[in-house]
Structure formats: C-alpha cells, structure tokens
Design a protein around this motif. Structure first.
Motif, mmCIF file in Angstrom:
data_model
loop_
_atom_site.group_PDB
_atom_site.id
_atom_site.type_symbol
_atom_site.label_atom_id
_atom_site.label_comp_id
_atom_site.label_asym_id
_atom_site.label_seq_id
_atom_site.Cartn_x
_atom_site.Cartn_y
_atom_site.Cartn_z
ATOM 1 N N GLU A 129 23.111 42.230 -2.500
ATOM 2 C CA GLU A 129 24.019 43.351 -2.721
ATOM 3 C C GLU A 129 25.093 43.427 -1.636
ATOM 4 N N ARG A 131 26.833 40.865 -0.763
ATOM 5 C CA ARG A 131 27.841 39.862 -1.105
ATOM 6 C C ARG A 131 28.893 40.445 -2.036
ATOM 7 N N HIS A 133 30.707 40.171 -5.492
ATOM 8 C CA HIS A 133 30.275 39.609 -6.772
ATOM 9 C C HIS A 133 31.461 39.423 -7.718
ATOM 10 N N PHE A 135 31.220 38.792 -11.371
ATOM 11 C CA PHE A 135 30.324 38.649 -12.513
ATOM 12 C C PHE A 135 31.029 37.949 -13.676
ATOM 13 N N MET A 174 21.645 37.805 -11.430
ATOM 14 C CA MET A 174 22.859 38.124 -10.663
ATOM 15 C C MET A 174 23.364 36.908 -9.891
ATOM 16 N N SER A 179 26.166 40.419 -14.680
ATOM 17 C CA SER A 179 26.394 41.750 -14.129
ATOM 18 C C SER A 179 25.058 42.463 -13.959
ATOM 19 N N ARG A 180 25.054 43.578 -13.225
ATOM 20 C CA ARG A 180 23.815 44.319 -13.014
ATOM 21 C C ARG A 180 23.212 44.796 -14.333
ATOM 22 N N ASP A 244 24.293 50.259 -7.142
ATOM 23 C CA ASP A 244 23.664 48.978 -6.838
ATOM 24 C C ASP A 244 22.167 49.126 -6.573
#
Length: 268
Positions: A129, A131, A133, A135, A174, A179-180, A244
């Motif tokens: 988390e 980093r 991202h 996506f 991830m 994506s989350r 997150d």
C-alpha cells in the motif's frame, strides 16, 4: 463455557475474519485455545462454519454467480466466464493442498506460526500500500486466465495458518495489476471452490458422526457465521471502493505481537 455461547463466539469470529485479510484460520486457532471444544469436534465445527461464510458469498453475489433465464444471454456468458477463471485459479491450491495438507496440519497449526504469519503478512500489506499503483485490471472481465492462475499460485501461501487466504489473493491480484475492488471480488469468488474443496476433504477425513446436541451446536454456528459474513462482505466492498488496506496491516502486526507475548509468557 456453554457450548452455544462458544458456537456464537466462533461463528462471529469466522464471519468477521473469513473475507478480511486478517486470517480466519489464525483467529479460530487462537480463540479455540480459550473456547474449549475438544480437538476433533473443533476441527469439524470450524469447517462447517466456514461453509456458512462461503454460502454468504453465493447469496451476496448471486446475480454475478448464478445464471438465470436464457443460457445464451450475454449476462450468463459473463457468469460462465467468471466461473471458468475461478476454476483455473483454484487448480494450484487443489494440487498443493492434496500433497501437503497433512504435513501442514501436523507441523504448522500452532499459535507461534500464526503470530509470525500475521506479522509478516501485515508488513507486506503495508509495503504494497506504500507503493504507487497503476491498476491495469479494473474489472473481472479484464482478468486473464493466466493472471487468474497466477493468483491461484499465490493463494497457496495461505496454507500457512495466519497468512490469510483473502490476504494472499488480494495481495497477489494487486501485484499483478488488479484494482482493490477487483482483487477483493476475485478473492471472494476464489474462496468458493477453494473452501468447499478444503472443507469437503476435512469432513471426509474426520467423518460426520455427530450427536443431536453437537448437530444443534454446529447448525447454530453455521447460521451465525453466514449472517455475520454477509454483513462483513457488504461493508468490506463499500470500504475497498474508497480506502486502502493499511488498517488491516497494522491490525495484523499488533495482533501477532500480542499473541507471541501472551502465549510466551502466560500459556507456556
């Protein structure tokens, strides 16, 4: 402790933790240290209430998972495509689980392993988390079969108690560009065949011989787990669309430290 109170506690714990990246197995191993079910019945009970949690996924995502009406409709084609990706994703766990299940159960099902896995997994969540991202995969439809299989391989880390099946699949998805929300959804879908297979194996191995009293306890735990898990899934999907996973990482680290200290000082 009254058996139904124990079933209520374990059902709530399973329902809350099964789909959050904090390890349901780890929590159940810890709580079972205090609840007091006999070892054989505890294994049976834990498996059945996991099935209650899995059923909640099917009910919550029923329109995404169960085909209705015309089998050639575009919606049903998406459903079949999702199931094929899910089956591809579960293949690694079926193979490795079949070969290593007994060894893992005998050697790794203890509070020390759970605590260390919680801490390590928490650190990894925080690092990921931290980093930036980009996506690439923003829907399940964009998830390739190769990516689904790769997530399935990473999911096998969850065979170590305390790692968390949902954490390993979410982290894996991830890292592979999901994506989350997609990572969480595929984690839920992948849980269905994975946990049904694992639960079926355990039930066949340990048998289903229950007294009427035990049957009522198991049934009560199943219902509690189902209801709580359904509520958790609804809340979790709303959460991941906005925030997150850092709080879960901090929680894992704190719980792991507490478990290590407690069982080192007070339960030796």
């Amino acid at each position: 402790m009254n058996d139904f109170v124990s079933a209520l506690i374990l059902g709530i714990v399973e329902g809350i933790t099964e789909f959050l990246p904090i390890s349901s197995t780890g929590h159940l191993i810890i709580v079972n240290q205090f609840v007091g079910f006999t070892e054989q019945f505890a294994k049976m009970f834990d498996v059945v209430i996991q099935l209650g949690a899995i059923l909640s996924v099917v009910v919550y995502f029923r329109h995404r998972l169960i085909p209705f009406g015309n089998m050639k409709s575009s919606n049903n084609q998406r459903i079949f495509e999702l199931w094929k990706k899910t089956i591809v994703g579960v293949v690694p766990a079926l193979g490795i689980g079949y070969l290593a299940a007994d060894y893992i159960e005998e050697r790794l099902f203890n509070t020390t392993v759970v605590a260390l896995a919680l801490i390590i997994g928490g650190i990894i969540l925080l690092l990921i988390e931290g980093r930036r991202h980009a996506f690439k995969i923003k829907s399940i439809e964009q998830l390739s079969y190769r990516t689904a299989f790769s997530i399935g391989i990473i999911q096998c880390l969850a065979m170590i108690p305390g790692t968390s099946r949902s954490a390993s699949t979410i982290i894996g998805a991830m890292l592979l560009g999901a994506s989350r929300v997609v990572a969480a959804e595929f984690s839920f879908f992948l849980a269905i065949p994975t946990m049904v297979a694992a639960s079926g194996y355990t039930l066949l191995k340990n048998g289903l011989l229950l007294t009427p009293h035990e049957f009522l306890i198991v049934g009560f735990g199943f219902i509690v787990s189902f209801i709580v898990a359904w509520l958790v899934i609804a809340g979790f999907m709303s959460y991941v669309s906005r925030k997150d996973f850092k709080p879960f990482g901090y929680y894992r680290i704190l719980l792991g430290i507490v478990v290590l200290v407690y069982f080192s000082l007070f339960a030796a």
